[in-house]
Motif scaffolding. Structure first.
Motif, PDB file in Angstrom:
ATOM      1  N   GLU A 158       0.859  -1.183   0.000  1.00 23.13           N
ATOM      2  CA  GLU A 158       0.000   0.000   0.000  1.00 23.13           C
ATOM      3  C   GLU A 158       0.892   1.228   0.000  1.00 23.13           C
ATOM      4  O   GLU A 158       1.785   1.362   0.836  1.00 23.13           O
ATOM      5  CB  GLU A 158      -0.910   0.003   1.230  1.00 23.13           C
ATOM      6  CG  GLU A 158      -1.804   1.216   1.318  1.00 23.13           C
ATOM      7  CD  GLU A 158      -2.638   1.248   2.583  1.00 23.13           C
ATOM      8  OE1 GLU A 158      -3.422   2.197   2.745  1.00 23.13           O
ATOM      9  OE2 GLU A 158      -2.497   0.336   3.417  1.00 23.13           O
ATOM     10  N   ARG A 159       0.645   2.118  -0.941  1.00 23.60           N
ATOM     11  CA  ARG A 159       1.465   3.339  -1.051  1.00 23.60           C
ATOM     12  C   ARG A 159       0.759   4.474  -0.321  1.00 23.60           C
ATOM     13  O   ARG A 159      -0.436   4.689  -0.486  1.00 23.60           O
ATOM     14  CB  ARG A 159       1.670   3.686  -2.521  1.00 23.60           C
ATOM     15  CG  ARG A 159       2.629   4.829  -2.747  1.00 23.60           C
ATOM     16  CD  ARG A 159       2.824   5.038  -4.242  1.00 23.60           C
ATOM     17  NE  ARG A 159       3.663   6.176  -4.503  1.00 23.60           N
ATOM     18  CZ  ARG A 159       4.974   6.176  -4.520  1.00 23.60           C
ATOM     19  NH1 ARG A 159       5.615   5.048  -4.250  1.00 23.60           N
ATOM     20  NH2 ARG A 159       5.674   7.254  -4.786  1.00 23.60           N
ATOM     21  N   PHE A 160       1.540   5.187   0.473  1.00 27.11           N
ATOM     22  CA  PHE A 160       1.014   6.309   1.236  1.00 27.11           C
ATOM     23  C   PHE A 160       1.838   7.532   0.875  1.00 27.11           C
ATOM     24  O   PHE A 160       3.024   7.595   1.132  1.00 27.11           O
ATOM     25  CB  PHE A 160       1.110   6.024   2.735  1.00 27.11           C
ATOM     26  CG  PHE A 160       0.447   7.057   3.586  1.00 27.11           C
ATOM     27  CD1 PHE A 160       1.137   8.179   3.995  1.00 27.11           C
ATOM     28  CD2 PHE A 160      -0.874   6.923   3.965  1.00 27.11           C
ATOM     29  CE1 PHE A 160       0.534   9.135   4.783  1.00 27.11           C
ATOM     30  CE2 PHE A 160      -1.490   7.875   4.752  1.00 27.11           C
ATOM     31  CZ  PHE A 160      -0.780   8.982   5.158  1.00 27.11           C
ATOM     32  N   SER A 161       1.194   8.518   0.252  1.00 23.52           N
ATOM     33  CA  SER A 161       1.896   9.716  -0.174  1.00 23.52           C
ATOM     34  C   SER A 161       1.066  10.937   0.172  1.00 23.52           C
ATOM     35  O   SER A 161      -0.120  11.001  -0.154  1.00 23.52           O
ATOM     36  CB  SER A 161       2.160   9.664  -1.686  1.00 23.52           C
ATOM     37  OG  SER A 161       2.782  10.850  -2.112  1.00 23.52           O
ATOM     38  N   GLN A 162       1.684  11.894   0.831  1.00 21.22           N
ATOM     39  CA  GLN A 162       1.035  13.158   1.179  1.00 21.22           C
ATOM     40  C   GLN A 162       1.929  14.289   0.700  1.00 21.22           C
ATOM     41  O   GLN A 162       2.935  14.608   1.337  1.00 21.22           O
ATOM     42  CB  GLN A 162       0.795  13.251   2.693  1.00 21.22           C
ATOM     43  CG  GLN A 162      -0.086  12.157   3.248  1.00 21.22           C
ATOM     44  CD  GLN A 162      -1.518  12.264   2.751  1.00 21.22           C
ATOM     45  OE1 GLN A 162      -1.890  13.231   2.107  1.00 21.22           O
ATOM     46  NE2 GLN A 162      -2.334  11.266   3.031  1.00 21.22           N
ATOM     47  N   PRO A 163       1.621  14.908  -0.445  1.00 21.30           N
ATOM     48  CA  PRO A 163       2.531  15.919  -0.998  1.00 21.30           C
ATOM     49  C   PRO A 163       2.684  17.156  -0.127  1.00 21.30           C
ATOM     50  O   PRO A 163       3.665  17.868  -0.250  1.00 21.30           O
ATOM     51  CB  PRO A 163       1.870  16.265  -2.344  1.00 21.30           C
ATOM     52  CG  PRO A 163       0.442  15.850  -2.203  1.00 21.30           C
ATOM     53  CD  PRO A 163       0.437  14.685  -1.262  1.00 21.30           C
ATOM     54  N   TRP A 164       1.728  17.447   0.784  1.00 22.92           N
ATOM     55  CA  TRP A 164       1.858  18.648   1.588  1.00 22.92           C
ATOM     56  C   TRP A 164       2.782  18.433   2.792  1.00 22.92           C
ATOM     57  O   TRP A 164       3.101  19.360   3.493  1.00 22.92           O
ATOM     58  CB  TRP A 164       0.486  19.137   2.062  1.00 22.92           C
ATOM     59  CG  TRP A 164      -0.302  18.093   2.790  1.00 22.92           C
ATOM     60  CD1 TRP A 164      -0.260  17.787   4.117  1.00 22.92           C
ATOM     61  CD2 TRP A 164      -1.256  17.206   2.215  1.00 22.92           C
ATOM     62  NE1 TRP A 164      -1.115  16.769   4.401  1.00 22.92           N
ATOM     63  CE2 TRP A 164      -1.763  16.395   3.245  1.00 22.92           C
ATOM     64  CE3 TRP A 164      -1.752  17.021   0.923  1.00 22.92           C
ATOM     65  CZ2 TRP A 164      -2.717  15.407   3.034  1.00 22.92           C
ATOM     66  CZ3 TRP A 164      -2.698  16.035   0.726  1.00 22.92           C
ATOM     67  CH2 TRP A 164      -3.177  15.250   1.765  1.00 22.92           C
ATOM     68  N   HIS A 165       3.202  17.159   3.003  1.00 21.86           N
ATOM     69  CA  HIS A 165       4.190  16.891   4.046  1.00 21.86           C
ATOM     70  C   HIS A 165       5.572  16.852   3.419  1.00 21.86           C
ATOM     71  O   HIS A 165       5.731  16.587   2.238  1.00 21.86           O
ATOM     72  CB  HIS A 165       3.912  15.541   4.727  1.00 21.86           C
ATOM     73  CG  HIS A 165       2.795  15.613   5.726  1.00 21.86           C
ATOM     74  ND1 HIS A 165       2.971  16.075   6.989  1.00 21.86           N
ATOM     75  CD2 HIS A 165       1.487  15.271   5.624  1.00 21.86           C
ATOM     76  CE1 HIS A 165       1.830  16.024   7.649  1.00 21.86           C
ATOM     77  NE2 HIS A 165       0.915  15.543   6.849  1.00 21.86           N
ATOM     78  N   ASP A 166       6.579  17.106   4.241  1.00 20.86           N
ATOM     79  CA  ASP A 166       7.952  17.029   3.755  1.00 20.86           C
ATOM     80  C   ASP A 166       8.438  15.591   3.640  1.00 20.86           C
ATOM     81  O   ASP A 166       9.508  15.338   3.097  1.00 20.86           O
ATOM     82  CB  ASP A 166       8.891  17.793   4.695  1.00 20.86           C
ATOM     83  CG  ASP A 166       8.604  19.286   4.690  1.00 20.86           C
ATOM     84  OD1 ASP A 166       8.075  19.767   3.665  1.00 20.86           O
ATOM     85  OD2 ASP A 166       8.881  19.951   5.699  1.00 20.86           O
ATOM     86  N   LEU A 167       7.666  14.650   4.163  1.00 26.07           N
ATOM     87  CA  LEU A 167       8.097  13.255   4.134  1.00 26.07           C
ATOM     88  C   LEU A 167       7.871  12.640   2.758  1.00 26.07           C
ATOM     89  O   LEU A 167       6.916  12.979   2.056  1.00 26.07           O
ATOM     90  CB  LEU A 167       7.328  12.454   5.180  1.00 26.07           C
ATOM     91  CG  LEU A 167       7.538  12.912   6.627  1.00 26.07           C
ATOM     92  CD1 LEU A 167       6.637  12.136   7.552  1.00 26.07           C
ATOM     93  CD2 LEU A 167       8.982  12.737   7.036  1.00 26.07           C
TER      94      LEU A 167
END
Length: 199
Positions: A158-167
């Motif tokens: 499962e891919r977890f991506s949050q562009p508004w975080h720096d991670l």
């Protein structure tokens, strides 16, 4: 319980039950546990009890011959644990964070459950115990290890991506540890592995 002190102040201690109960012995035990942890700021002059509005007991609910081998209900254990301030008991609940470690929060153990939110199915495969922050895993022969032993990774990812975080994006996998633990791990964009939680 209302504790009237000789300095004019009043301390109020609330004793709660996990479910309605009429047995005085349990109420007394919970009250003694709660009172034993309370520090008085001045000598005690008076003691008052506010029990709310009493309800008539239904005699049909009482058992004539209770099962002598029956285990006491778990609600009684929860009441006793909640009365011990040093334990910090809480019920796990979901928060509003975006990262997995931000979505776990605790609520009071005897508080009423909040209204369930709309179930979108995303939390069905989430572990109950999340680590904040995630713990780094060692990598040997491209296999993540925890406590010196290799983890067996299940194929689903499962891919977890949050562009508004720096991670960077995280690729989550369920893993099995030789000790029998079922873990939730992820790999970041630098091929480092992290332990996020336990099922």
């Amino acid at each position: 319980w209302h504790l009237y002190l000789n300095n004019g102040h009043r301390d109020t201690l609330i004793v709660r039950r996990a479910r309605q109960g009429h047995d005085a012995a349990t109420w007394l035990d919970l009250s003694q546990r709660r009172l034993s942890h309370h520090e008085l700021s001045a000598p005690l002059l008076g003691l008052g009890l506010d029990g709310g509005r009493p309800r008539p007991r239904n005699p049909g609910l009482a058992e004539l011959f209770p099962d002598p081998g029956a285990r006491p209900p778990l609600a009684g254990l929860l009441e006793k644990l909640a009365g011990e301030p040093a334990l910090g008991v809480y019920r796990p609940d979901r928060g509003d964070g975006h990262l997995p470690e931000e979505t776990e929060r605790g609520r009071a153990p005897l508080a009423s459950a909040p209204k369930p939110a709309a179930d979108d199915g995303r939390d069905q495969d989430r572990p109950l115990w999340l680590l904040d922050p995630p713990r780094p895993l060692t990598l040997r022969d491209r296999v993540p290890h925890w406590r010196g032993r290799p983890l067996t990774l299940f194929p689903q990812e499962e891919r977890f991506s949050q562009p508004w975080h720096d991670l960077a994006a995280r690729r989550y996998r369920v893993a099995h540890h030789p000790d029998g633990l079922c873990c939730w791990v992820f790999e970041d964009d630098q091929a480092r592995w992290w332990l996020q939680g336990f099922f």
